[in-house]
Design a protein around this motif. Structure first.
Motif, mmCIF file in Angstrom:
data_model
loop_
_atom_site.group_PDB
_atom_site.id
_atom_site.type_symbol
_atom_site.label_atom_id
_atom_site.label_comp_id
_atom_site.label_asym_id
_atom_site.label_seq_id
_atom_site.Cartn_x
_atom_site.Cartn_y
_atom_site.Cartn_z
ATOM 1 N N SER A 1 1.039 -1.085 -0.058
ATOM 2 C CA SER A 1 -0.219 0.028 0.028
ATOM 3 C C SER A 1 0.844 1.144 0.023
ATOM 4 O O SER A 1 1.347 1.620 0.997
ATOM 5 C CB SER A 1 -0.923 0.130 1.359
ATOM 6 O OG SER A 1 -1.557 1.168 1.176
ATOM 7 N N THR B 1 1.601 4.364 2.467
ATOM 8 C CA THR B 1 2.546 3.967 3.717
ATOM 9 C C THR B 1 4.022 4.044 3.220
ATOM 10 O O THR B 1 4.591 3.833 4.408
ATOM 11 C CB THR B 1 2.048 2.806 4.536
ATOM 12 O OG1 THR B 1 2.265 1.667 3.884
ATOM 13 C CG2 THR B 1 0.533 2.946 4.647
ATOM 14 N N HIS C 1 -0.625 -0.990 -4.498
ATOM 15 C CA HIS C 1 -2.012 -0.750 -4.352
ATOM 16 C C HIS C 1 -1.916 0.753 -3.844
ATOM 17 O O HIS C 1 -1.129 1.465 -3.198
ATOM 18 C CB HIS C 1 -2.405 -1.501 -2.750
ATOM 19 C CG HIS C 1 -3.528 -1.169 -2.194
ATOM 20 N ND1 HIS C 1 -4.607 -1.940 -2.486
ATOM 21 C CD2 HIS C 1 -4.146 -0.275 -1.140
ATOM 22 C CE1 HIS C 1 -5.992 -1.524 -1.971
ATOM 23 N NE2 HIS C 1 -5.189 -0.455 -0.976
ATOM 24 N N ASP D 1 -4.130 3.888 -2.759
ATOM 25 C CA ASP D 1 -5.216 4.499 -2.173
ATOM 26 C C ASP D 1 -5.695 5.908 -2.415
ATOM 27 O O ASP D 1 -4.822 6.838 -2.286
ATOM 28 C CB ASP D 1 -4.993 4.433 -0.583
ATOM 29 C CG ASP D 1 -5.097 2.861 -0.021
ATOM 30 O OD1 ASP D 1 -6.099 2.316 -0.160
ATOM 31 O OD2 ASP D 1 -4.420 2.796 0.947
ATOM 32 N N MET E 1 -8.506 8.806 -2.046
ATOM 33 C CA MET E 1 -9.536 9.029 -1.074
ATOM 34 C C MET E 1 -9.936 10.686 -1.515
ATOM 35 O O MET E 1 -9.028 11.487 -2.017
ATOM 36 C CB MET E 1 -9.054 9.311 0.486
ATOM 37 C CG MET E 1 -8.314 7.911 0.769
ATOM 38 S SD MET E 1 -7.688 8.157 2.587
ATOM 39 C CE MET E 1 -6.837 6.344 2.586
ATOM 40 N N MET F 1 -12.059 -5.376 3.306
ATOM 41 C CA MET F 1 -11.576 -4.408 4.412
ATOM 42 C C MET F 1 -11.645 -5.003 5.439
ATOM 43 O O MET F 1 -12.413 -5.605 6.343
ATOM 44 C CB MET F 1 -12.379 -2.899 4.578
ATOM 45 C CG MET F 1 -12.118 -2.229 3.201
ATOM 46 S SD MET F 1 -10.584 -1.840 2.596
ATOM 47 C CE MET F 1 -9.760 -0.976 3.947
ATOM 48 N N GLY G 1 -9.670 4.252 5.451
ATOM 49 C CA GLY G 1 -9.230 5.604 5.379
ATOM 50 C C GLY G 1 -7.711 5.837 6.226
ATOM 51 O O GLY G 1 -7.065 6.921 6.057
ATOM 52 N N ALA H 1 -3.911 4.242 7.875
ATOM 53 C CA ALA H 1 -3.119 3.146 8.391
ATOM 54 C C ALA H 1 -2.904 2.985 9.756
ATOM 55 O O ALA H 1 -3.380 3.854 10.299
ATOM 56 C CB ALA H 1 -1.704 3.357 7.677
ATOM 57 N N ASP I 1 -7.461 -6.181 3.002
ATOM 58 C CA ASP I 1 -6.689 -4.798 3.181
ATOM 59 C C ASP I 1 -7.147 -4.329 4.453
ATOM 60 O O ASP I 1 -8.025 -4.090 5.110
ATOM 61 C CB ASP I 1 -7.280 -3.914 2.062
ATOM 62 C CG ASP I 1 -6.771 -2.522 2.128
ATOM 63 O OD1 ASP I 1 -5.679 -2.565 2.789
ATOM 64 O OD2 ASP I 1 -7.258 -1.763 1.401
ATOM 65 N N GLY I 2 -5.619 -4.062 5.147
ATOM 66 C CA GLY I 2 -5.791 -3.600 6.675
ATOM 67 C C GLY I 2 -5.151 -4.285 7.498
ATOM 68 O O GLY I 2 -5.509 -5.328 8.145
ATOM 69 N N SER I 3 -3.939 -4.022 8.029
ATOM 70 C CA SER I 3 -3.287 -4.358 9.201
ATOM 71 C C SER I 3 -2.918 -5.698 9.213
ATOM 72 O O SER I 3 -3.147 -6.390 10.031
ATOM 73 C CB SER I 3 -4.401 -4.121 10.319
ATOM 74 O OG SER I 3 -3.505 -4.025 11.608
ATOM 75 N N GLY J 1 1.023 -2.714 4.391
ATOM 76 C CA GLY J 1 1.107 -1.446 4.756
ATOM 77 C C GLY J 1 2.239 -0.970 5.822
ATOM 78 O O GLY J 1 3.276 -1.656 5.657
ATOM 79 N N ARG J 2 1.940 -0.088 6.743
ATOM 80 C CA ARG J 2 2.758 0.334 7.509
ATOM 81 C C ARG J 2 3.151 -0.841 8.479
ATOM 82 O O ARG J 2 4.395 -1.176 8.824
ATOM 83 C CB ARG J 2 2.223 1.442 8.374
ATOM 84 C CG ARG J 2 3.306 2.254 9.142
ATOM 85 C CD ARG J 2 2.733 3.271 10.025
ATOM 86 N NE ARG J 2 2.363 4.446 9.136
ATOM 87 C CZ ARG J 2 1.337 5.345 9.132
ATOM 88 N NH1 ARG J 2 0.917 5.460 10.441
ATOM 89 N NH2 ARG J 2 0.985 6.300 8.164
ATOM 90 N N SER J 3 2.113 -1.271 9.108
ATOM 91 C CA SER J 3 2.413 -2.437 10.078
ATOM 92 C C SER J 3 2.979 -3.457 9.588
ATOM 93 O O SER J 3 3.721 -4.148 10.521
ATOM 94 C CB SER J 3 1.046 -2.712 10.621
ATOM 95 O OG SER J 3 -0.026 -3.217 9.700
ATOM 96 N N GLY J 4 2.953 -3.985 8.334
ATOM 97 C CA GLY J 4 3.593 -5.443 7.824
ATOM 98 C C GLY J 4 4.424 -5.284 7.044
ATOM 99 O O GLY J 4 5.689 -5.916 7.066
HETATM 100 O O1 LIG Z 1 -7.139 1.100 2.387
HETATM 101 C C1 LIG Z 1 -6.387 1.227 3.257
HETATM 102 C C2 LIG Z 1 -6.720 2.446 4.203
HETATM 103 O O2 LIG Z 1 -7.934 2.731 4.183
HETATM 104 C C3 LIG Z 1 -5.208 0.596 3.590
HETATM 105 O O3 LIG Z 1 -4.678 0.353 2.094
HETATM 106 C C4 LIG Z 1 -4.138 1.058 4.226
HETATM 107 O O4 LIG Z 1 -3.073 1.722 3.257
HETATM 108 C C5 LIG Z 1 -3.156 -0.042 4.906
HETATM 109 O O5 LIG Z 1 -4.480 -0.479 5.684
HETATM 110 C C6 LIG Z 1 -2.415 0.397 5.662
HETATM 111 O O6 LIG Z 1 -1.495 -0.362 6.321
HETATM 112 P P1 LIG Z 1 -1.788 -0.968 7.755
HETATM 113 O O7 LIG Z 1 -0.980 -0.005 8.580
HETATM 114 O O8 LIG Z 1 -3.011 -1.050 8.000
HETATM 115 O O9 LIG Z 1 -1.103 -2.335 7.501
#
Ligand SMILES: O=C(CO)[C@@H](O)[C@H](O)[C@H](O)COP(=O)(O)O
Length: 268
Positions: free
Chosen positions: A48, A51, A72, A74, A76, A177, A182, A184, A215-217, A237-240
């Protein structure tokens, strides 16, 4: 241990019973050596880019080009979700240094406004939220397909899969989701995984062709539970990924180790 991670990504995917498979993920023995080379369901990782570290845009994309299957993006509008991130312009910038497919995740109240812009850019995957497709779904999916591109639909944590049943056989990708859209770094919503399982069963039963994305975390903390649900594509994204180290090569190595430790599968 490298386990081929620094090599060019494997391009030998094949389609078996409507599910993409490849030797990319193989079983891992307890001692860490790869023994069982049976072909398993291929899992893709799609970073993503909202991030990523924009100071290191070129360095990070150049590295990831050889390790991931898609990006990916995003997008918005500040209305559908209370945030504004990437844009079609950003896709053009990535295009200058990457030929990987890009998947736009439209978190917008008016998808019609954005879809044509993304078609003009030949963005390979255009993914729209189910919650704003009422009265628009067939027209927009057709518009994307007529341009030779792939159409995806994204479901918020509260949205049941039945919402998309009227057009499910038309979509190329369904994104679940696993956080509220919205931002990270949010909390993982475990109950959303049931929808991934249900979509896999439905695909098998009806012979649908969509791929399933989460998608997400997704991170060390959640890889095991996500793997059990079984999506085809993980958004990292950021966490992974990006938050693990300042150096993208190290981040990638940590992410691979995390995935392997938690799932017992090897990323080669
Ligand atoms: O659509 C979204 C946020 O709305 C995702 O693509 C985030 O960019 C992703 O969740 C961020 O990474 P995490 O920090 O959640 O791992």
């Amino acid at each position: 241990m490298c386990r081929g991670r620094k090599c060019k990504r494997n391009n030998t995917s094949e389609l078996v019973d409507g599910v993409t498979t490849s030797p990319t993920i193989i079983s891992k023995e307890n001692n860490g050596f790869v023994e069982d080379k049976q072909i398993m369901r291929k899992v893709e990782f799609s970073p993503s880019l909202m991030t990523m570290d924009l100071d290191k845009f070129k360095e990070q994309i150049t590295f990831l080009n050889n390790h991931v299957d898609s990006y990916h993006i995003d997008i918005m509008d500040g209305h559908y979700v209370p945030n504004i991130t990437l844009s079609p312009w950003f896709i053009e910038e990535v295009r200058k240094i990457s030929d990987l497919p890009m998947s736009a995740h439209l978190m917008v109240t008016d998808p019609s406004f954005w879809v044509q812009q993304l078609i003009d850019l030949k963005c390979e995957w255009i993914c729209m939220h189910a919650e704003v497709l009422d009265g628009l779904a067939f027209r927009l999916i057709d518009q994307i397909h007529d341009a030779g591109l792939k159409a995806g639909v994204v479901l918020n944590p509260e949205t049941p899969i039945e919402t998309i049943f009227p057009y499910i056989e038309l979509v190329d990708k369904i994104t679940i989701m696993t956080v509220d859209p919205g931002f990270a770094g949010q909390r993982f919503i475990e109950s959303t995984l049931d929808k991934i399982v249900a979509l896999r069963e439905l695909r098998e039963e009806k012979g649908y062709q969509y791929v399933i994305e989460m998608d997400g975390s997704s991170s060390r903390k959640t890889f095991k539970r996500i793997d059990e649900a079984g999506p085809d594509i993980y958004i990292v994204g950021r966490s992974g990924l990006f938050g693990l180290d300042e150096d993208i090569e190290k981040s990638w190595e940590i992410m691979c180790n995390d995935y392997e430790d938690m799932t017992g599968k090897v990323i080669s």
